[in-house]
Scaffold this motif. Structure first.
Motif, PDB file in Angstrom:
ATOM      1  N   ARG A 223      31.513  41.289  46.359  1.00  0.00           N
ATOM      2  CA  ARG A 223      32.294  42.128  46.318  1.00  0.00           C
ATOM      3  C   ARG A 223      32.993  41.298  46.438  1.00  0.00           C
ATOM      4  NH1 ARG A 223      31.582  47.593  47.972  1.00  0.00           N
ATOM      5  NH2 ARG A 223      29.526  48.485  48.054  1.00  0.00           N
ATOM      6  N   ASN A 224      34.992  41.991  46.365  1.00  0.00           N
ATOM      7  CA  ASN A 224      36.050  41.547  46.169  1.00  0.00           C
ATOM      8  C   ASN A 224      36.516  41.041  47.740  1.00  0.00           C
ATOM      9  OD1 ASN A 224      36.048  41.971  43.367  1.00  0.00           O
ATOM     10  ND2 ASN A 224      37.513  43.282  43.713  1.00  0.00           N
TER      11      ASN A 224
ATOM     12  N   ASN B 254      37.280  45.524  48.730  1.00  0.00           N
ATOM     13  CA  ASN B 254      36.250  44.864  48.836  1.00  0.00           C
ATOM     14  C   ASN B 254      35.725  45.741  47.710  1.00  0.00           C
ATOM     15  OD1 ASN B 254      36.152  47.372  49.955  1.00  0.00           O
ATOM     16  ND2 ASN B 254      34.354  46.390  51.906  1.00  0.00           N
ATOM     17  N   ARG B 255      36.179  45.867  46.682  1.00  0.00           N
ATOM     18  CA  ARG B 255      35.076  46.812  45.618  1.00  0.00           C
ATOM     19  C   ARG B 255      34.174  45.965  44.489  1.00  0.00           C
ATOM     20  NH1 ARG B 255      38.730  50.105  44.357  1.00  0.00           N
ATOM     21  NH2 ARG B 255      38.077  50.710  42.805  1.00  0.00           N
TER      22      ARG B 255
ATOM     23  N   GLY C  69      40.492  48.253  51.645  1.00  0.00           N
ATOM     24  CA  GLY C  69      39.629  49.354  50.183  1.00  0.00           C
ATOM     25  C   GLY C  69      39.575  47.876  49.620  1.00  0.00           C
TER      26      GLY C  69
ATOM     27  N   SER D 182      39.164  44.393  36.379  1.00  0.00           N
ATOM     28  CA  SER D 182      37.701  44.496  36.137  1.00  0.00           C
ATOM     29  C   SER D 182      37.854  44.435  34.444  1.00  0.00           C
ATOM     30  CB  SER D 182      36.556  45.209  37.312  1.00  0.00           C
ATOM     31  OG  SER D 182      37.546  45.382  38.158  1.00  0.00           O
TER      32      SER D 182
ATOM     33  N   VAL E 135      43.286  48.923  39.036  1.00  0.00           N
ATOM     34  CA  VAL E 135      43.348  49.596  40.282  1.00  0.00           C
ATOM     35  C   VAL E 135      44.484  49.620  40.926  1.00  0.00           C
ATOM     36  CG1 VAL E 135      41.807  50.044  42.270  1.00  0.00           C
ATOM     37  CG2 VAL E 135      40.978  50.149  40.456  1.00  0.00           C
TER      38      VAL E 135
ATOM     39  N   HIS F 144      37.666  44.392  53.824  1.00  0.00           N
ATOM     40  CA  HIS F 144      36.859  45.968  54.072  1.00  0.00           C
ATOM     41  C   HIS F 144      38.086  46.636  54.613  1.00  0.00           C
ATOM     42  CE1 HIS F 144      35.947  43.755  57.831  1.00  0.00           C
ATOM     43  NE2 HIS F 144      35.523  44.273  58.234  1.00  0.00           N
TER      44      HIS F 144
ATOM     45  N   GLU G  71      33.129  46.395  41.560  1.00  0.00           N
ATOM     46  CA  GLU G  71      33.565  45.815  39.822  1.00  0.00           C
ATOM     47  C   GLU G  71      33.733  44.446  40.017  1.00  0.00           C
ATOM     48  OE1 GLU G  71      35.688  49.576  40.804  1.00  0.00           O
ATOM     49  OE2 GLU G  71      35.793  48.053  41.360  1.00  0.00           O
TER      50      GLU G  71
END
Length: 198
Positions: free
Chosen positions: A34-35, A56-57, A54, A81, A87, A51, A59
């Motif tokens: 996660r990012n 903590n994607r 938003g 990504s 995004v 987190h 990809e």
């Protein structure tokens, strides 16, 4: 000739052991991490807040860039990504004050690349540097952004231009974007109209 790469796509709980192959499909192993997005706590420590906003994607993130796309004084993030569309995450801050600075250099460096600006805010010193690239195939806005929290003005801006020249701007009010030209005592507020985020 066959190319053999050891331990790629493998995971094991024991250090030094190859483990079993992991099916990563069309993603690299990075795609399972996660990012992270770190907030400076101001005391030499950082806290991961991805987190909460938003970011903590999952990809396979390759690049991130910042800019204030909606001109509300809060930085927004663009995440690129692998094999995915970009995004845009819009910053919806808590209403703190800010200052943005656009630099105009002299001579062969009109973009003022390499200039450093130090904002003196009470006992705090906030530093930003004008750079070109910020990551893999990405670049953030050239406008230098200072989050000021509760401060309604900057006591002074210290600009260290490439080549050694220094410039001091006293008493700059918050919540505006200003343009500073190297070697000029004049500073002008840009024509961008800002709305205060509430």
């Amino acid at each position: 000739m066959d190319l053999v790469i050891e331990n790629v796509g493998r995971r094991s709980g024991e250090w030094g052991k190859a483990g079993d192959p992991t099916d990563v499909g069309t993603h690299s192993l990075n795609g399972y991490e996660r990012n992270a997005l770190f907030r400076n706590l101001g005391d030499g420590r950082f806290e991961d807040v991805a987190h909460l906003v938003g970011a903590n994607r999952i990809e396979d993130g390759r690049a991130v860039a910042t800019a204030d796309f909606d001109h509300d004084g809060h930085l927004d993030l663009v995440i690129n990504s692998l094999d995915r569309p970009a995004v845009l995450l819009m910053g919806r801050g808590g209403g703190g004050h800010w200052l943005e600075l656009e630099l105009r250099g002299a001579g062969a460096n009109p973009d003022a690349v390499g200039a450093t600006v130090i904002a003196h805010v009470g006992e705090r010193r906030l530093a930003r540097q004008r750079i070109v690239g910020t990551g893999f195939l990405s670049a953030s806005s050239p406008v230098l952004h200072f989050g000021l929290g509760a401060a309604t003005q900057v006591d002074g801006l210290e600009i260290r231009w490439p080549g050694g020249e220094r410039q001091w701007l006293p008493g700059v009010r918050a919540d505006q974007r200003i343009t500073v030209v190297q070697g000029s005592a004049d500073r002008r507020t840009s024509m961008i109209t800002r709305r205060r985020a509430g």
